[in-house]
Write a protein that holds these residues in place. Structure first.
Motif, PDB file in Angstrom:
ATOM      1  N   ASN A 200       4.564  -6.405  -8.778  1.00  0.00           N
ATOM      2  CA  ASN A 200       3.206  -6.921  -8.924  1.00  0.00           C
ATOM      3  C   ASN A 200       2.829  -6.876 -10.392  1.00  0.00           C
ATOM      4  O   ASN A 200       2.221  -5.929 -10.869  1.00  0.00           O
ATOM      5  N   TRP A 201       3.228  -7.930 -11.116  1.00  0.00           N
ATOM      6  CA  TRP A 201       2.962  -7.981 -12.547  1.00  0.00           C
ATOM      7  C   TRP A 201       1.467  -8.144 -12.818  1.00  0.00           C
ATOM      8  O   TRP A 201       0.961  -7.646 -13.834  1.00  0.00           O
ATOM      9  N   GLU A 202       0.781  -8.832 -11.923  1.00  0.00           N
ATOM     10  CA  GLU A 202      -0.652  -9.048 -12.125  1.00  0.00           C
ATOM     11  C   GLU A 202      -1.410  -7.722 -12.132  1.00  0.00           C
ATOM     12  O   GLU A 202      -2.299  -7.509 -12.952  1.00  0.00           O
ATOM     13  N   ALA A 203      -1.051  -6.806 -11.218  1.00  0.00           N
ATOM     14  CA  ALA A 203      -1.730  -5.516 -11.165  1.00  0.00           C
ATOM     15  C   ALA A 203      -1.502  -4.711 -12.439  1.00  0.00           C
ATOM     16  O   ALA A 203      -2.429  -4.071 -12.966  1.00  0.00           O
ATOM     17  N   LEU A 204      -0.258  -4.729 -12.954  1.00  0.00           N
ATOM     18  CA  LEU A 204       0.023  -4.007 -14.203  1.00  0.00           C
ATOM     19  C   LEU A 204      -0.764  -4.618 -15.358  1.00  0.00           C
ATOM     20  O   LEU A 204      -1.312  -3.900 -16.202  1.00  0.00           O
ATOM     21  N   ALA A 205      -0.814  -5.946 -15.401  1.00  0.00           N
ATOM     22  CA  ALA A 205      -1.563  -6.602 -16.476  1.00  0.00           C
ATOM     23  C   ALA A 205      -3.041  -6.212 -16.429  1.00  0.00           C
ATOM     24  O   ALA A 205      -3.671  -5.975 -17.463  1.00  0.00           O
ATOM     25  N   LYS A 206      -3.583  -6.120 -15.210  1.00  0.00           N
ATOM     26  CA  LYS A 206      -4.983  -5.713 -15.084  1.00  0.00           C
ATOM     27  C   LYS A 206      -5.192  -4.280 -15.572  1.00  0.00           C
ATOM     28  O   LYS A 206      -6.191  -3.979 -16.217  1.00  0.00           O
ATOM     29  N   ASP A 207      -4.237  -3.389 -15.263  1.00  0.00           N
ATOM     30  CA  ASP A 207      -4.345  -2.005 -15.725  1.00  0.00           C
ATOM     31  C   ASP A 207      -4.402  -1.954 -17.252  1.00  0.00           C
ATOM     32  O   ASP A 207      -5.209  -1.220 -17.839  1.00  0.00           O
TER      33      ASP A 207
END
Length: 802
Positions: free
Chosen positions: A759-766
Motif C-alpha cells: 500500500n504505497w498510498e498509505a506510506l505516502a500519506k504517512d
C-alpha cells in the motif's frame, strides 16, 4: 474446514452485502468464486456411478480426489452429449408469417414477451435489444451439453390485433416499458385499417411439456446448489454481452480479496466453487475456434459484427482460463480485425443495421479509469480538503492537554533548578501526574472517489460526499517519569458523532470536478428531497380538476415533481445518516528511544462500547426506493503497538468485539404512473416523514419490512511494515431473518478472511502528514528539562517538544 452461508463483515454498514445474498432479488450482477475452500461442494456430483452428498464430496477432496473432474448427474437440463449447432428448426413459423396477438407475458427487465396464435401453433414472441446474445448463449450452452429449448430467429413477423386501442397500447406502452427502448426499433410498418404491425428482428419459442429451465435466459432467482447450475457462471461471464459489441471487453474476470469476480445478467445467487468453475472451463477449452465461429454465425449477427465477436470471445475464453489457472492452449486472437469500411482496427464504425433492432456499435468501451490523471487530481483534492478540516478541528479543542503538561514540566524545572542552586545536586523527580478535562468539537467534510464497495454500496466507481460533526467529553490523566515508559496516560471519554453522506455512481473520473461543491453539504440534499416528496403528497390531496396526472406532458405538476426527485436522488445513488455514541477508556505509554535505538515505541490499549443508528436511502431503480434502518450495539477491546522514527515503521494491532444489531428493510414502489401505483402519494408522504422525523411508523403501515437480527463476535489483527500491510478477520455471526411475507429463518456465518499486499498510498500519506504536522506545529517549546527532552502523549494524537 471453512464454511460460510454469507460473509458478514464487522458491523452494520456492511450487513447490506449479507442481505443481498439472502434475498437474491436485490443482488448485484457480479458473482464471486473463492480461490480458497470456503463453500461446500455441489450436491449433484457423480463418483463411482453414484451421486455423493456434499459432505462426502468434501471428504473426497480431502483425500486428493479432483472434484473438478467429476461430472454432475445427467438431468433434464444437462447431459454429457454435446449438442451441435444447426440452422434447422422444428418450430413451424417462418419469416413473414401472420399471427394474432394473444396478450403480453411477465418478463425480465429489458425483454418483452407476448403470446401469438396461428392455425398451427401457439407461440411466444421475444423482443429484446440483446436478443442475439440470447441466441448465442443457447448455441454455446448446447455445445457444453446443456439442454436449452429451441429459439428461432425471424427477420420479420406480421402481428394482427383485435382493436386500435390494443395495438396503440402495444406500441406506445408495452414495448417501451419492457424493452427500455423505442418501439420504432422493431416496427417496420403499421396498417391501421387492417390493425396489423410488421415487426423485425424477433425470436419465437414454442413451449413444450418436456421443457425445464430456459437457461439461455437465466437461472432461478435462488441460491444454487448443483454443479449443473452453479457452473453456468462461466458461460454467462464469457457472454456478458450487452447491446453493443464495441463495449464488449476483450478480457473478463478479475481477482479481488482472494476471489475471482465474474459479471452476469441474472438474479440467481451462484455460490460457485472453484471446482465448479474449473469443470465448466475444462469443457470450454475443448471448443474449437470453428465451433465458436459457428455458434456466432447461427446467432444471426450481421457479418461484420460476428467477425469482431468471434475474436473477442476467443480473447475472453483465454482470459478466463488464465485467471483460473486452467492449463490450455490459447486461441489465436486478432485485436486489429478488419472487414471493409464497417469493421476497422477491432472497432465497428456503423451503428444502425438494416433489419435489426439492436445497435451493435453504439459507443466505445468506457472505463472510469481511462483518464487516470483525473483520479490523481481527485485524490489530491481529497487530501487537501481532509487536511484543511483537520487543521480547523485543532482550533475547536476547548482544553489543550499539551498546555497542562507543559505547566507540569515548568514546575518541575523550577523546583529542580532551585534545588540545584541550593545544594549543587540534581533533583530526582518521582512519578508525577497531571489532569485536564477533555472537551473537543470536530467537523467532518470530505469528497472522495471510492472504488468498489463503500458504506454498503457496490458501484464500480462512486463519488462520496460527507459532512458531519462530533463532540468528545471526558478527562485525561498524564503520568510522567516512569522508569520504563517516561510518558504514559489514561483517558476516558464519551464521543457523540453524526454524519451525513451522499454516494453517487460515476461514469468517468472527470465527473468528480463537475459536481458542485455545495453537494458536500448533504443535509441540504436531504432537505430538498423531503420537500419534493411532501410536494408530491400534496398533489394527491389537490382538489384542483386541472391537475394532470400524466407523465407524458413534461410541464404537468406530476412530471415536474418527479423530475426534481430524480435530480436529488438518481438511480444508484444513496443518502446515508449515521449517529454514533462511543464511550471509551484507554491507556497509553511511549518512549522516545527503545533499547538504545533512535526509534520511538508506543503502546496503547482501550475498552469501549458503541451504539449506532444507520439509515440508508437507496434508489434501487427508477421505480423503487429501498430504506435500510439499522441499529447496533457493540463492546470490545483493542491493543496497538507502534515503532516510529518520524513516520510509523512497524505497527501491530489486535481487536476483539462482540455485540448485536438489527436491520429493517423497507422497499417502496414509487412508480410515478398513478394508475398503476394508486398509493404513490401516501408512499411519498411516508418516505418524507421518515426523512424528516426518523420514524418508520407510516412506512410500516403501508408495507411490513424485511427484518434481520444478529449477534456477532469478531477477532481481528493487523500488521504493517512501511508500505506492506497484512490484515486478518475471524467472525462468527448468528442471525434471524424475517421476510415481510412471513418467512422466517435462522442462519450462521463463519468468516475467516486474510488480506495482504503493498500500500504505497498509505506510506505516502504517512510521510506527507509528518511534513504537514511539522509545518502546523510552527514554533516549538524550548523549555530545558533534566530528562525526557522529547515527549509524546501516546495514542492521543498530539505531540509537544519540551
Amino acid at each position: 474446514m471453512k464454511t460460510s452461508f454469507v460473509r458478514i463483515p464487522r458491523f452494520i454498514g456492511w450487513l447490506f452485502l449479507a442481505w443481498l445474498q439472502v434475498f437474491p432479488a436485490f443482488a448485484q450482477q457480479v458473482a464471486s468464486v473463492p480461490l480458497s475452500d470456503q463453500r461446500m461442494p455441489s450436491d449433484d456430483l457423480v463418483f463411482e456411478d453414484r451421486i455423493v452428498r456434499t459432505d462426502e464430496a468434501y471428504q473426497l477432496s480431502r483425500q486428493g480426489v479432483d472434484l473438478a473432474a467429476l461430472n454432475p448427474a445427467e438431468s433434464a437440463v444437462w447431459s454429457k452429449q454435446k449438442r451441435s449447432v444447426s440452422k434447422e428448426s422444428s418450430i413451424p413459423m417462418n419469416d413473414g408469417d401472420v399471427v394474432e396477438f394473444g396478450g403480453a407475458l411477465l418478463s425480465a427487465s429489458g425483454m418483452f414477451r407476448f403470446n401469438v396464435r396461428t392455425d398451427e401453433v401457439t407461440a411466444i414472441v421475444h423482443l429484446d435489444k440483446t436478443l442475439h446474445t440470447v441466441l448465442l448463449r443457447r448455441n454455446l450452452l448446447g455445445l457444453m451439453g446443456y439442454k436449452v429449448p429451441e429459439i428461432k430467429w425471424l427477420k420479420n413477423l406480421k402481428v394482427t390485433f383485435e382493436s386500435p386501442e390494443q395495438m396503440k397500447d402495444f406500441l406506445d406502452s408495452q414495448i417501451p416499458r419492457a424493452t427500455l427502448g423505442a418501439a420504432s426499433r422493431w416496427l417496420v410498418s403499421k396498417d391501421e385499417q387492417a390493425l396489423s404491425l410488421v415487426l423485425q428482428d424477433v425470436a419465437v419459442t414454442v413451449p413444450e411439456s418436456a421443457d425445464h429451465y430456459n437457461l439461455a435466459m437465466g437461472v432461478p432467482p435462488q441460491t444454487l446448489t448443483s454443479r449443473t447450475l452453479r457452473s453456468l457462471i462461466i458461460p454467462y461471464a464469457l457472454l456478458d454481452l450487452g447491446e453493443s459489441v464495441n463495449k464488449f471487453e476483450w478480457t473478463v474476470g478479475r481477482v479481488s480479496n482472494n476471489e475471482i469476480l465474474l459479471p452476469h445478467f441474472t438474479r440467481g445467487s451462484f455460490a460457485t466453487t472453484l471446482a465448479d468453475a474449473k469443470w465448466a472451463l475444462n469443457i470450454l477449452k475443448t471448443l474449437s475456434i470453428n465451433e465458436i465461429r459457428q455458434a456466432v454465425e447461427y446467432a444471426h449477427f450481421p457479418k461484420e459484427v460476428g467477425k469482431l465477436l468471434v475474436e473477442k470471445l476467443a480473447a475472453r475464453r483465454n482470459a478466463l482460463l488464465q485467471v483460473f489457472s486452467v492449463p490450455a492452449t490459447p486461441l489465436a486472437v486478432d485485436t486489429k480485425v478488419a472487414d471493409g469500411t464497417v469493421l476497422r482496427n477491432g472497432k465497428l464504425d456503423k451503428e444502425d443495421w438494416a433489419g435489426y433492432a439492436s445497435r451493435f456499435a453504439h459507443g466505445d468501451p468506457e472505463s472510469p479509469f481511462k483518464d487516470v490523471h483525473w483520479y490523481a487530481l481527485a485524490k489530491l483534492q481529497t487530501f487537501v480538503l481532509d487536511n484543511i478540516v483537520a487543521r480547523a478541528n485543532t482550533e475547536l479543542s476547548v482544553f489543550d492537554p499539551n498546555k497542562v503538561r507543559t505547566e507540569f514540566f515548568k514546575d518541575q524545572f523550577k523546583r529542580g533548578l532551585d534545588h540545584f542552586v541550593q545544594t549543587g545536586e540534581f533533583l530526582a523527580f518521582p512519578v508525577g501526574t497531571w489532569f485536564t478535562p477533555v472537551a473537543d468539537f470536530g467537523i467532518t467534510a470530505s469528497r472522495d472517489v471510492v472504488v468498489g464497495n463503500y458504506l454498503g454500496t457496490d458501484n464500480l466507481v462512486q463519488l462520496a460526499d460527507s459532512i458531519g460533526w462530533s463532540i468528545q467529553l471526558g478527562g485525561h490523566l498524564g503520568i510522567e517519569n516512569l522508569q520504563i515508559a517516561p510518558t504514559a496516560a489514561v483517558r476516558g471519554t464519551v464521543n457523540l458523532s453524526k454524519t451525513w453522506s451522499h454516494l453517487k455512481p460515476l461514469r468517468n473520473l472527470k465527473q468528480v470536478f463537475e459536481e458542485p461543491y455545495k453537494n458536500v453539504v448533504v443535509p441540504l440534499m436531504k432537505w430538498q428531497l423531503t420537500k419534493e416528496l411532501n410536494r408530491l403528497h400534496e398533489l394527491g390531496d389537490s382538489q384542483d380538476p386541472t391537475v394532470e396526472w400524466s407523465l407524458k406532458d413534461d410541464e404537468s405538476p406530476l412530471s415536474k415533481v418527479i423530475g426534481h426527485i430524480n435530480n436529488n436522488l438518481g438511480v444508484g445513488e444513496s443518502l446515508l445518516y449515521v449517529e454514533r455514541i462511543n464511550p471509551l477508556l484507554g491507556a497509553s505509554a511511549s518512549a522516545a528511544a527503545f533499547m538504545g535505538m533512535p526509534v520511538g515505541v508506543k503502546l496503547s490499549g482501550s475498552v469501549d462500547a458503541v451504539e449506532v443508528r444507520r439509515v440508508q436511502i437507496y434508489r434501487k431503480s427508477a421505480k423503487t426506493i429501498q430504506i435500510y434502518d439499522d441499529i447496533g450495539h457493540g463492546r470490545g477491546w483493542s491493543v496497538d503497538v507502534s515503532i516510529e522514527n518520524l513516520i510509523p515503521i512497524i505497527r501491530l494491532g489486535w481487536r476483539r468485539q462482540k455485540g448485536d444489531y438489527s436491520v429493517r428493510l423497507h422497499e417502496v414502489d414509487i412508480n410515478p404512473e398513478v394508475s398503476e401505483n394508486p398509493k404513490l402519494f401516501d408512499k411519498a408522504h411516508a418516505i418524507g416523514q421518515f426523512l424528516q422525523t426518523g420514524s418508520s411508523e407510516l412506512l410500516e403501515s403501508i408495507q411490513k419490512p424485511h427484518v434481520v437480527e444478529a449477534e456477532y463476535a469478531d477477532r481481528s489483527s493487523r500488521f504493517a511494515f512501511l508500505f506492506w500491510r497484512h490484515k486478518k478477520l475471524k467472525s462468527n455471526t448468528y442471525f434471524d431473518i424475517k421476510s415481510r411475507d412471513g418467512l422466517n429463518g435462522r442462519y450462521v456465518s463463519f468468516t475467516d478472511e486474510r488480506q495482504s499486499g503493498l500500500n504505497w498510498e498509505a506510506l505516502a500519506k504517512d510521510i506527507i502528514n509528518y511534513g504537514f504536522q511539522q509545518v502546523a506545529e510552527g514554533v516549538e517549546w524550548a523549555v530545558p528539562v533534566f530528562q525526557n527532552p522529547s515527549q509524546t502523549i501516546g495514542g492521543m494524537g498530539t505531540t509537544t517538544e519540551v
